[in-house]
Write an enzyme that holds these catalytic residues in place. Structure first.
Site, short mmCIF file in Angstrom:
data_model
loop_
_atom_site.label_atom_id
_atom_site.label_comp_id
_atom_site.label_asym_id
_atom_site.label_seq_id
_atom_site.Cartn_x
_atom_site.Cartn_y
_atom_site.Cartn_z
N ASN A 11 0.71 -1.31 -0.07
CA ASN A 11 0.10 -0.13 0.10
C ASN A 11 0.69 1.31 -0.13
OD1 ASN A 11 -2.32 -1.63 0.47
ND2 ASN A 11 -2.21 -1.38 2.85
N GLU A 143 -5.46 -8.74 4.01
CA GLU A 143 -5.86 -7.45 3.41
C GLU A 143 -6.30 -7.74 1.83
OE1 GLU A 143 -2.63 -4.60 4.24
OE2 GLU A 143 -3.76 -3.97 6.13
N GLY A 228 4.21 -7.19 25.89
CA GLY A 228 5.09 -8.47 25.47
C GLY A 228 4.29 -9.47 24.78
N ASP A 256 4.35 -6.11 12.11
CA ASP A 256 4.90 -6.70 10.59
C ASP A 256 6.27 -6.92 10.92
OD1 ASP A 256 2.46 -6.18 9.32
OD2 ASP A 256 2.84 -4.18 8.87
O1 RIB Z 1 0.43 -3.09 9.66
C1 RIB Z 1 0.65 -1.58 9.07
C2 RIB Z 1 0.27 -1.61 7.69
O2 RIB Z 1 -1.18 -1.92 7.69
C3 RIB Z 1 0.48 -0.24 7.04
O3 RIB Z 1 1.67 -0.03 6.50
C4 RIB Z 1 -0.94 -0.21 6.36
O4 RIB Z 1 -0.59 -0.11 4.85
C5 RIB Z 1 -1.73 -1.23 6.44
O5 RIB Z 1 -1.74 -2.37 5.59
#
Ligand code: RIB
Length: 307
Positions: A11, A143, A228, A256
């Protein structure tokens, strides 16, 4: 080292920082505004690569709009193999509108999936069949089109890959889909939304795991932000990993980073306790910087931070 394959979203993150959230109908002035590459899938792929994975392949799509080329090039600069990223004619690239509340150190995300939704399970399957091998790692999230995600997990399992699902944003999934997951990595909100259990303590984490494992999930990590994380599997029970204390600037892509770091360690054959500690350290650096993929540390940064 095993290879990592990520089927995920990429994104353009449009991020406005605010001192407080507006109320309905109110206009407030923002502080700063940045556009940068994000997407849970692309961030996780970037994390794996920046943290030292030899080969990370990303499967996804961007549109042929003003953002497509920019976000794709950004992911390539981290060394992620983007051969399987399609540029779709007439599609809009994925866009995430983010409000960063500086007073509460919280973020609010609204996703327009765009081209991310156009990748089919068949396309992912074809690519995996050509390049993936037994024991390679497959990561995905929610997503993209849900059917495509389910089919991609099935294809990965058929090949004998180790599958990681980050069920974000949380949505109802079939038991069949969960049965194809080796490791489920989710935060407390996603855990509550999917299992009905708020993971307040170790016993809750164990109960949530039992819920997911009743569908066939083998292992789970529940992340709790500054409280945590818990790792649970059927043999070892619950392993707790405390967070690192840092000054929080922006939590975007902390999860992420954590997932990318875990996958990287899995690809290198490390045990889970050590991998959790490493992933926690990596996310702590991510939250101390603004932005998505750009805020994920490199392996060298981690080495310096540990000294
Ligand atoms: O986890 C963060 C991400 O969630 C962002 O970068 C945004 O694009 C969404 O996908």
């Amino acid at each position: 080292m095993k290879e990592v394959f990520v089927f995920g979203s990429i994104n353009a993150d449009l991020v406005t920082s605010v001192s407080r959230m507006p109320t309905a109908g109110e206009t407030i002035k923002g502080n700063d505004f940045i556009v940068n590459q994000g997407g849970k899938g692309a961030n996780q792929a970037a994390a794996c690569k920046k943290l030292g994975c030899e080969r990370v392949r990303f499967i996804g799509a961007v549109g042929d709009d003003m953002f497509g080329e920019v976000i794709l090039n950004s992911l390539k600069t981290y060394g992620v193999d983007c051969e399987a990223v399609a540029v779709k004619n007439g599609e809009q690239s994925g866009v995430c509108t983010i409000l960063l509340d500086e007073s509460r150190k919280d973020n609010f995300l609204i996703l327009s999936s765009g081209a991310n939704d156009t990748v089919t399970g068949g396309e992912v399957k074809e690519y995996l069949r050509l390049f993936a091998r037994v024991g390679d790692i497959f990561i995905t999230q929610l997503e993209m089109n849900l059917t495509a995600v389910g089919e991609s997990l099935a294809a990965a399992k058929e090949i004998g890959m180790y599958t990681i699902l980050n069920p974000a944003p949380a949505m109802k999934m079939s038991g069949e889909m969960l049965s194809r997951v080796d490791l489920l990595v989710l935060n407390e909100t996603e855990c509550e939304s999917l299992s009905g259990i708020n993971p307040e303590n170790e016993a809750d984490a164990q109960r949530a795991y039992e819920y997911f494992s009743s569908f066939g999930v083998k292992e789970a990590v529940i992340t709790l932000g500054e409280r945590g994380s818990y790792y649970i599997n059927v043999n070892d029970g619950v392993i707790y990993c405390p967070s690192k204390k840092v000054k929080v600037v922006d939590t975007t892509s902390a999860g992420d980073t954590f997932i990318g770091a875990l996958a990287m360690k899995k690809a290198q054959g490390f045990e889970i306790a050590e991998s959790l500690e490493f992933a926690t350290r990596c996310s702590a650096i991510t939250v101390s910087k603004k932005g998505a993929a750009v805020s994920i540390p490199t392996y060298e940064e981690i080495v310096v931070a540990i000294k």
